[in-house]
Design a protein around this motif. Structure first.
Motif, PDB file in Angstrom:
ATOM      1  N   VAL A 105      -5.120   1.683  -0.104  1.00 38.52           N
ATOM      2  CA  VAL A 105      -5.523   2.431  -1.297  1.00 38.52           C
ATOM      3  C   VAL A 105      -6.703   1.727  -1.971  1.00 38.52           C
ATOM      4  N   MET A 139       1.140   6.339  -7.301  1.00 39.66           N
ATOM      5  CA  MET A 139      -0.103   6.726  -7.957  1.00 39.66           C
ATOM      6  C   MET A 139      -0.485   8.163  -7.617  1.00 39.66           C
ATOM      7  N   GLU A 194      -5.183   9.322  -5.166  1.00 42.57           N
ATOM      8  CA  GLU A 194      -5.564   8.140  -4.405  1.00 42.57           C
ATOM      9  C   GLU A 194      -6.759   8.417  -3.494  1.00 42.57           C
ATOM     10  N   ALA A 254       0.565   4.096  -2.910  1.00 41.80           N
ATOM     11  CA  ALA A 254       0.341   5.505  -2.578  1.00 41.80           C
ATOM     12  C   ALA A 254       1.477   6.378  -3.099  1.00 41.80           C
ATOM     13  N   GLY A 284      -7.054   4.899  -7.559  1.00 40.68           N
ATOM     14  CA  GLY A 284      -6.007   5.841  -7.907  1.00 40.68           C
ATOM     15  C   GLY A 284      -5.681   5.748  -9.381  1.00 40.68           C
ATOM     16  N   ASN A 337       0.825  -1.208   0.000  1.00 42.39           N
ATOM     17  CA  ASN A 337       0.000   0.000   0.000  1.00 42.39           C
ATOM     18  C   ASN A 337       0.860   1.259   0.000  1.00 42.39           C
TER      19      ASN A 337
END
Length: 266
Positions: free
Chosen positions: A127, A113, A116, A110, A130, A106
């Motif tokens: 997440v 991307m 999100e 994050a 995203g 995750n």
């Protein structure tokens, strides 16, 4: 003390492979699939331009983080047997190695991307959706967490764990191997099908379809292998050197760089 490849020899090999200034050629082996730019084997020209980049008699300083120079410090050996390899040899999948309450999968989603949306109550960890600007293909991918959709974006080990196992990791302790499997420096969120086609290939057998990301990609592999004292095969070393021939001033990414979106380091 293990034998090391002389930096000057590596630089000379780059120049030879590049035809001493004439454009060389490199066969990029990767299987095309849906959405790929081509289904044919791709020929990529690369090499030093005369008068540019570090000269053979003046190798770059590895301490300065130059990727060509750091490549020259890596031991060159044959691939060890895969015997004994299992994903579990690299610890729990997506462990929270920095102990901040959020697993590495995750965290990488994050990091890489945009726009999100996080699951409520997870302290901005899990997440849900995203948008990924994929470093490997150059495409933009919409991500939605869930069965049948999550696999559109996968987390790639830049140095595949199987490759690491066959090039020194089996000699490391369990804690260090878990670090390799979860180190942000070795993790990039990428297009799922493209990652599946890569498999456990090294630079001699697979490079990102987006040629504009290849320098960043191989520099990251060099950084990971240097960090964990992993070796390269001669074919792998030569393939990386050919790519770096087009970007001789490229630096290896640092642990601080690994906190930035992967696409930003292209």
């Amino acid at each position: 003390m293990r034998a090391r490849v002389d930096v000057v020899a590596v630089m000379a090999a780059v120049l030879v492979l590049a035809g001493c200034g004439a454009p060389g050629s490199f066969v990029d082996v990767w299987a095309a699939g849906p959405g790929s730019a081509t289904g044919d084997t791709e020929i990529v020209e690369s090499g030093f331009t005369p008068g540019e980049g570090p000269g053979v008699g003046e190798p770059a300083d590895p301490a300065a983080g130059n990727a060509v120079a750091v490549l020259g410090t890596l031991e060159v050996k044959g691939r060890a047997p895969k015997t004994g390899y299992a994903r579990t040899e690299f610890g729990r999948r997506w462990a929270d190695i920095d102990r901040d309450g959020c697993d590495q999968r995750n965290q990488v989603l994050a990091r890489d991307m945009e726009r999100e949306v996080f699951k409520a109550g997870t302290h901005d960890c899990v997440v849900l959706t995203g948008t990924l600007r994929d470093a490997y293909t150059g495409r933009t991918i919409s991500f939605t967490r869930g069965q049948g959709t999550s696999e559109r974006v996968q987390i790639d080990h830049v140095v595949a764990l199987s490759d690491a196992w066959q090039k020194g990791a089996q000699q490391l302790d369990a804690t260090t191997r878990e670090q390799i499997g979860n180190d942000p420096l070795n993790l990039i969120a990428v297009d799922g099908p493209t990652n599946s086609r890569k498999g456990d290939g090294d630079a001699a057998t697979w490079l990102p379809p987006d040629t504009g990301y290849r320098c960043a990609y191989v520099a990251r592999q060099v950084a990971v292998k240097a960090k964990y004292d992993l070796w390269v095969t001669a074919a792998e070393r030569d393939a990386i050197a050919r790519v770096l021939g087009s970007c001789p001033d490229r630096s290896v990414p640092t642990d601080d760089d690994a906190l930035l979106p992967a696409i930003s380091l292209r």
